[in-house]
Design a protein around this motif. Structure first.
Motif, PDB file in Angstrom:
ATOM      1  N   ILE A  43       0.833  -1.207   0.000  1.00 15.77           N
ATOM      2  CA  ILE A  43       0.000   0.000   0.000  1.00 15.77           C
ATOM      3  C   ILE A  43       0.863   1.251   0.000  1.00 15.77           C
ATOM      4  O   ILE A  43       1.882   1.331   0.692  1.00 15.77           O
ATOM      5  N   VAL A  44       0.461   2.207  -0.837  1.00 21.15           N
ATOM      6  CA  VAL A  44       1.061   3.536  -0.865  1.00 21.15           C
ATOM      7  C   VAL A  44       0.183   4.428   0.006  1.00 21.15           C
ATOM      8  O   VAL A  44      -0.944   4.757  -0.366  1.00 21.15           O
ATOM      9  N   LEU A  45       0.684   4.791   1.172  1.00 17.29           N
ATOM     10  CA  LEU A  45      -0.053   5.664   2.092  1.00 17.29           C
ATOM     11  C   LEU A  45       0.538   7.063   1.983  1.00 17.29           C
ATOM     12  O   LEU A  45       1.741   7.259   2.204  1.00 17.29           O
ATOM     13  N   TYR A  46      -0.292   8.047   1.665  1.00 20.97           N
ATOM     14  CA  TYR A  46       0.199   9.379   1.334  1.00 20.97           C
ATOM     15  C   TYR A  46      -0.611  10.459   2.037  1.00 20.97           C
ATOM     16  O   TYR A  46      -1.729  10.218   2.515  1.00 20.97           O
ATOM     17  N   ASP A  47      -0.035  11.675   2.088  1.00 22.48           N
ATOM     18  CA  ASP A  47      -0.770  12.825   2.616  1.00 22.48           C
ATOM     19  C   ASP A  47      -0.822  13.929   1.565  1.00 22.48           C
ATOM     20  O   ASP A  47      -0.354  13.746   0.431  1.00 22.48           O
ATOM     21  N   ASP A  48      -1.355  15.078   1.920  1.00 22.86           N
ATOM     22  CA  ASP A  48      -1.532  16.179   0.961  1.00 22.86           C
ATOM     23  C   ASP A  48      -0.218  16.769   0.462  1.00 22.86           C
ATOM     24  O   ASP A  48      -0.191  17.458  -0.552  1.00 22.86           O
ATOM     25  N   ILE A  95      -7.417   2.262  11.290  1.00 25.58           N
ATOM     26  CA  ILE A  95      -7.948   3.444  10.607  1.00 25.58           C
ATOM     27  C   ILE A  95      -7.485   3.516   9.151  1.00 25.58           C
ATOM     28  O   ILE A  95      -8.125   4.116   8.317  1.00 25.58           O
ATOM     29  N   LEU A  96      -6.365   2.865   8.872  1.00 29.01           N
ATOM     30  CA  LEU A  96      -5.796   2.910   7.534  1.00 29.01           C
ATOM     31  C   LEU A  96      -6.720   2.319   6.476  1.00 29.01           C
ATOM     32  O   LEU A  96      -6.669   2.694   5.324  1.00 29.01           O
ATOM     33  N   VAL A  97      -7.561   1.392   6.874  1.00 32.81           N
ATOM     34  CA  VAL A  97      -8.306   0.612   5.897  1.00 32.81           C
ATOM     35  C   VAL A  97      -9.646   1.233   5.523  1.00 32.81           C
ATOM     36  O   VAL A  97     -10.465   0.614   4.897  1.00 32.81           O
ATOM     37  N   GLN A  98      -9.891   2.457   5.913  1.00 30.34           N
ATOM     38  CA  GLN A  98     -11.196   3.063   5.652  1.00 30.34           C
ATOM     39  C   GLN A  98     -11.450   3.308   4.177  1.00 30.34           C
ATOM     40  O   GLN A  98     -12.567   3.227   3.714  1.00 30.34           O
ATOM     41  N   ASP A  99     -10.410   3.647   3.405  1.00 31.53           N
ATOM     42  CA  ASP A  99     -10.634   4.014   2.013  1.00 31.53           C
ATOM     43  C   ASP A  99      -9.390   3.672   1.193  1.00 31.53           C
ATOM     44  O   ASP A  99      -8.435   4.441   1.159  1.00 31.53           O
ATOM     45  N   TYR A 132      -5.735  13.447  10.976  1.00 32.69           N
ATOM     46  CA  TYR A 132      -4.328  13.690  11.239  1.00 32.69           C
ATOM     47  C   TYR A 132      -3.850  14.872  10.404  1.00 32.69           C
ATOM     48  O   TYR A 132      -4.091  14.944   9.206  1.00 32.69           O
ATOM     49  N   ALA A 133      -3.146  15.764  11.060  1.00 31.16           N
ATOM     50  CA  ALA A 133      -2.706  16.979  10.374  1.00 31.16           C
ATOM     51  C   ALA A 133      -1.645  16.674   9.322  1.00 31.16           C
ATOM     52  O   ALA A 133      -1.590  17.322   8.282  1.00 31.16           O
ATOM     53  N   ASP A 134      -0.796  15.721   9.599  1.00 33.34           N
ATOM     54  CA  ASP A 134       0.264  15.385   8.665  1.00 33.34           C
ATOM     55  C   ASP A 134       0.761  13.965   8.942  1.00 33.34           C
ATOM     56  O   ASP A 134       0.330  13.311   9.898  1.00 33.34           O
ATOM     57  N   MET A 135       1.688  13.515   8.123  1.00 37.88           N
ATOM     58  CA  MET A 135       2.201  12.156   8.249  1.00 37.88           C
ATOM     59  C   MET A 135       2.943  11.955   9.566  1.00 37.88           C
ATOM     60  O   MET A 135       2.891  10.873  10.162  1.00 37.88           O
ATOM     61  N   GLN A 136       3.641  12.999  10.042  1.00 35.54           N
ATOM     62  CA  GLN A 136       4.366  12.887  11.310  1.00 35.54           C
ATOM     63  C   GLN A 136       3.417  12.548  12.450  1.00 35.54           C
ATOM     64  O   GLN A 136       3.719  11.696  13.297  1.00 35.54           O
TER      65      GLN A 136
END
Length: 201
Positions: A43-48, A95-99, A132-136
């Motif tokens: 899985i590629v998990l990414y933020d804005d 929570i990761l698996v929501q979408d 979550y505000a960011d990946m950190q």
């Protein structure tokens, strides 16, 4: 590497051969065992900000290299169910698996205990949960499976040069991330299925 057995597991003959990199065949008793392609998921998990989550591998093959969260598909599961389970096991992050969305697939070779397994690696993508505000902030909530993950790392991935600079464990992940920066996030419907009885979730 040539995959070898010292003897036939059926009759004990030492004449067993590995044929065409596809199967083991015993000429004495006719036993054959196919080295079929195994299914694996990532899985590629990414933020804005185009920050991506990586794991540092805790075991061979390619111990100490970066990989995307994931693993092998178990019997009785779909690939979607497998990536949900792997996220729970490796990240402790339900929570990761929501979408999640299907991204792509690539062939790979995975060496385990001196046997080469041909795999088909199927990759999904998921955006960081909105709370979550960011990946950190997200990484602080994770508790990696110690036998699989040394630590988590966050890397910004925006260009092909960013991808090529990563010390990735497997070519399939590199190909996936190159596709990621080329095509961006796919606009598809959620790929999360309803659990099926008997699946390992």
């Amino acid at each position: 590497m040539e995959n070898k057995f010292n003897m036939c597991p059926n009759c004990g003959s030492k004449k067993i051969e590995y044929k065409n990199r596809r199967k083991w065949l015993c000429p004495d008793c006719g036993f054959d065992l196919y080295n079929n392609v195994a299914a694996a998921v990532g899985i590629v998990l990414y933020d804005d900000e185009n920050n991506l989550l990586f794991e540092v591998r805790a075991k061979e093959p390619r111990k100490g290299f970066l990989c995307l969260p994931g693993g092998f598909v178990d019997g009785g599961e779909s690939t979607e169910q497998a990536i949900i389970r792997e996220c729970r096991e490796e990240l402790s992050a339900n929570i990761l698996v929501q979408d999640i969305h299907y991204l792509c697939s690539f062939p790979n070779i995975y060496e385990y205990k001196n046997i080469e397994y041909n795999t088909c690696d199927i990759f999904f993508a998921a955006k960081l949960p909105s709370q979550y505000a960011d990946m950190q902030a997200f990484v602080k909530t994770l508790h990696g499976e110690e036998s699989e993950v040394v630590r988590f790392e966050i890397r910004k991935v925006q260009t092909a040069a960013d991808v090529e600079a990563l010390p990735l464990a497997f070519p399939s992940a590199r190909q996936t991330l190159l596709k990621w920066v080329e095509s961006g996030v796919p606009e598809t419907k959620s790929a999360v299925p309803e659990p099926v009885e008997g699946a390992h979730l």
